[in-house]
Write a protein that holds these residues in place. Structure first.
Motif, PDB file in Angstrom:
ATOM      1  N   ALA A   1       0.822  -1.211   0.000  1.00 41.00           N
ATOM      2  CA  ALA A   1       0.000   0.000   0.000  1.00 41.00           C
ATOM      3  C   ALA A   1       0.856   1.262   0.000  1.00 41.00           C
ATOM      4  O   ALA A   1       0.575   2.210  -0.734  1.00 41.00           O
ATOM      5  CB  ALA A   1      -0.938  -0.003   1.211  1.00 41.00           C
TER       6      ALA A   1
ATOM      7  N   GLN B   1       2.227   2.181  -3.265  1.00 41.54           N
ATOM      8  CA  GLN B   1       1.307   2.740  -4.249  1.00 41.54           C
ATOM      9  C   GLN B   1       1.380   4.260  -4.349  1.00 41.54           C
ATOM     10  O   GLN B   1       0.722   4.868  -5.200  1.00 41.54           O
ATOM     11  CB  GLN B   1      -0.127   2.296  -3.943  1.00 41.54           C
ATOM     12  CG  GLN B   1      -0.328   0.796  -3.891  1.00 41.54           C
ATOM     13  CD  GLN B   1       0.385   0.062  -5.001  1.00 41.54           C
ATOM     14  OE1 GLN B   1       0.224   0.373  -6.176  1.00 41.54           O
ATOM     15  NE2 GLN B   1       1.191  -0.929  -4.627  1.00 41.54           N
TER      16      GLN B   1
ATOM     17  N   GLY C   1      -6.040   8.364  -5.136  1.00 36.04           N
ATOM     18  CA  GLY C   1      -5.373   7.093  -4.830  1.00 36.04           C
ATOM     19  C   GLY C   1      -4.434   7.223  -3.661  1.00 36.04           C
ATOM     20  O   GLY C   1      -4.335   6.330  -2.810  1.00 36.04           O
TER      21      GLY C   1
ATOM     22  N   GLY D   1      -6.271   7.073  -0.564  1.00 34.22           N
ATOM     23  CA  GLY D   1      -6.556   5.676  -0.252  1.00 34.22           C
ATOM     24  C   GLY D   1      -5.403   5.006   0.468  1.00 34.22           C
ATOM     25  O   GLY D   1      -5.605   4.212   1.388  1.00 34.22           O
ATOM     26  N   VAL D   2      -4.172   5.344   0.076  1.00 39.14           N
ATOM     27  CA  VAL D   2      -2.992   4.807   0.760  1.00 39.14           C
ATOM     28  C   VAL D   2      -2.987   5.242   2.221  1.00 39.14           C
ATOM     29  O   VAL D   2      -2.706   4.446   3.127  1.00 39.14           O
ATOM     30  CB  VAL D   2      -1.700   5.272   0.060  1.00 39.14           C
ATOM     31  CG1 VAL D   2      -0.467   4.869   0.876  1.00 39.14           C
ATOM     32  CG2 VAL D   2      -1.618   4.675  -1.336  1.00 39.14           C
TER      33      VAL D   2
ATOM     34  N   TYR E   1      -1.253  -0.067  -9.084  1.00 39.12           N
ATOM     35  CA  TYR E   1      -2.232  -0.380  -8.049  1.00 39.12           C
ATOM     36  C   TYR E   1      -2.706  -1.829  -8.113  1.00 39.12           C
ATOM     37  O   TYR E   1      -3.219  -2.363  -7.127  1.00 39.12           O
ATOM     38  CB  TYR E   1      -3.447   0.545  -8.181  1.00 39.12           C
ATOM     39  CG  TYR E   1      -3.151   2.004  -7.935  1.00 39.12           C
ATOM     40  CD1 TYR E   1      -2.260   2.392  -6.947  1.00 39.12           C
ATOM     41  CD2 TYR E   1      -3.777   2.990  -8.692  1.00 39.12           C
ATOM     42  CE1 TYR E   1      -1.994   3.730  -6.723  1.00 39.12           C
ATOM     43  CE2 TYR E   1      -3.521   4.330  -8.464  1.00 39.12           C
ATOM     44  CZ  TYR E   1      -2.626   4.701  -7.479  1.00 39.12           C
ATOM     45  OH  TYR E   1      -2.372   6.026  -7.256  1.00 39.12           O
TER      46      TYR E   1
ATOM     47  N   ILE F   1      -7.948   3.138  -4.005  1.00 40.39           N
ATOM     48  CA  ILE F   1      -6.712   3.149  -4.793  1.00 40.39           C
ATOM     49  C   ILE F   1      -6.925   2.495  -6.155  1.00 40.39           C
ATOM     50  O   ILE F   1      -6.550   3.042  -7.201  1.00 40.39           O
ATOM     51  CB  ILE F   1      -5.582   2.431  -4.025  1.00 40.39           C
ATOM     52  CG1 ILE F   1      -5.199   3.232  -2.781  1.00 40.39           C
ATOM     53  CG2 ILE F   1      -4.368   2.228  -4.910  1.00 40.39           C
ATOM     54  CD1 ILE F   1      -4.318   2.484  -1.811  1.00 40.39           C
TER      55      ILE F   1
ATOM     56  N   SER G   1      -9.236   4.596  -8.438  1.00 39.11           N
ATOM     57  CA  SER G   1      -8.590   5.793  -8.993  1.00 39.11           C
ATOM     58  C   SER G   1      -7.682   5.427 -10.156  1.00 39.11           C
ATOM     59  O   SER G   1      -7.606   6.151 -11.160  1.00 39.11           O
ATOM     60  CB  SER G   1      -7.794   6.514  -7.906  1.00 39.11           C
ATOM     61  OG  SER G   1      -6.696   5.734  -7.467  1.00 39.11           O
TER      62      SER G   1
END
Length: 293
Positions: free
Chosen positions: A100, A103, A132, A135-136, A244, A273, A276
């Protein structure tokens, strides 16, 4: 046509991520019995033999003076740093978490491409990559104590990998991809040999560990070759978000092999992630369709 090159670059990126993630899992499985230097050495010897045989078969050897090219030299150094930091982190954190953090790389690569390679990046793709990155952060949920040492090591790996990918883009098309892969594999192996003693010395290896590293060398070779092809064929802003896809592999392998159980926050972040990345790809395809009219 560039659209065809972008499609092939996207496919190669997905294959590279599958190879790298399986390699990560195999490496993680032996981190408890040997240090990163020994892992780099043993895995590197096997990888180097395979890629050197392929390079010879396809006539990819070139003068070693090419290694004096600043771009190629910087790429190799960045690859070595990325390998050291990431392998060191794998033994200290869940596979999905390490993946993660990694990413964040598309954001770093896209920023570098826009600043140094003058590649066009529309605001929608910027927004998709930034989402994204959010999201990480959801996956990591950093607290007041900050990131762990392992998280910092993965972050350093992200910076090194971004430099590697940008350098790959600048290498002359006349330099075979297999030559780049071969020299990288050999130099990482030599670096591992130098680091074995400083990082704790040589440890006896079981047949299981040897087989795991043999398999890791094979899938790593796949990753090496396809990441070079992806970055050379497709536009960076398009192919980079497809990194991703490695999250799908890392979460699945983490659950099945290492009994890691991602919680709802992790799954939510991963969903953001991946979405996106797919949105960035869809926007690029739509933009090209309009341009082609």
């Amino acid at each position: 046509m560039q659209s065809s090159a972008n499609l092939r670059g996207a496919i190669f990126m997905c294959l590279a991520m599958a190879g790298f993630t399986v390699n990560d899992a195999l490496v993680k499985s032996v981190t408890g019995v040997m240090n990163p230097g020994q892992i780099m050495l043993v895995r590197g010897v096997m990888t180097s033999v395979l890629v050197l045989l392929l390079a010879r078969h396809f006539g990819a050897f070139r003068s070693l003076r090419l290694l004096l090219d600043p771009i190629i030299a910087l790429r190799i150094v960045a690859e070595v740093v990325a390998a050291i930091t990431y392998i060191s982190a794998l033994g200290e954190m869940p596979l999905a978490n390490a993946s993660a953090i990694l990413q964040a790389l598309p954001l770093a690569v896209t920023l570098g491409a826009a600043l140094f390679l003058a590649e066009p990046v529309g605001w929608r793709r910027w927004l998709a990559i930034l989402v994204g990155f959010i999201g990480v952060l959801i996956v990591l949920r950093p607290g007041p104590d900050g990131f762990s040492a392992a998280s910092v090591a993965v972050a350093a790996s992200v910076v090194a990998a971004a430099i590697r990918d940008l350098c790959t883009r600048r290498i002359s098309p006349e330099v075979p991809s297999l030559f780049i892969s071969a020299t990288t594999a050999v130099i990482i192996t030599l670096t591992g040999a130098v680091l074995v003693v400083p990082l704790g010395g040589w440890q006896p290896m079981s047949m299981t560990s040897v087989l795991h590293l043999a398999a890791a060398s094979l899938v790593l070779l796949i990753g090496y070759q396809y990441i070079v092809l992806a970055m050379r064929l497709g536009e960076i802003a398009l192919v980079a978000p497809l990194r991703y896809t490695s999250l799908i592999w890392s979460i699945g392998i983490g659950m099945l092999v290492f009994s890691e159980k991602p919680d709802i926050w992790t799954m939510t972040g991963v969903g953001i992630i991946i979405s996106s990345g797919l949105y960035a790809l869809a926007r690029e395809n739509k933009r090209r369709a309009v341009t082609a009219r």
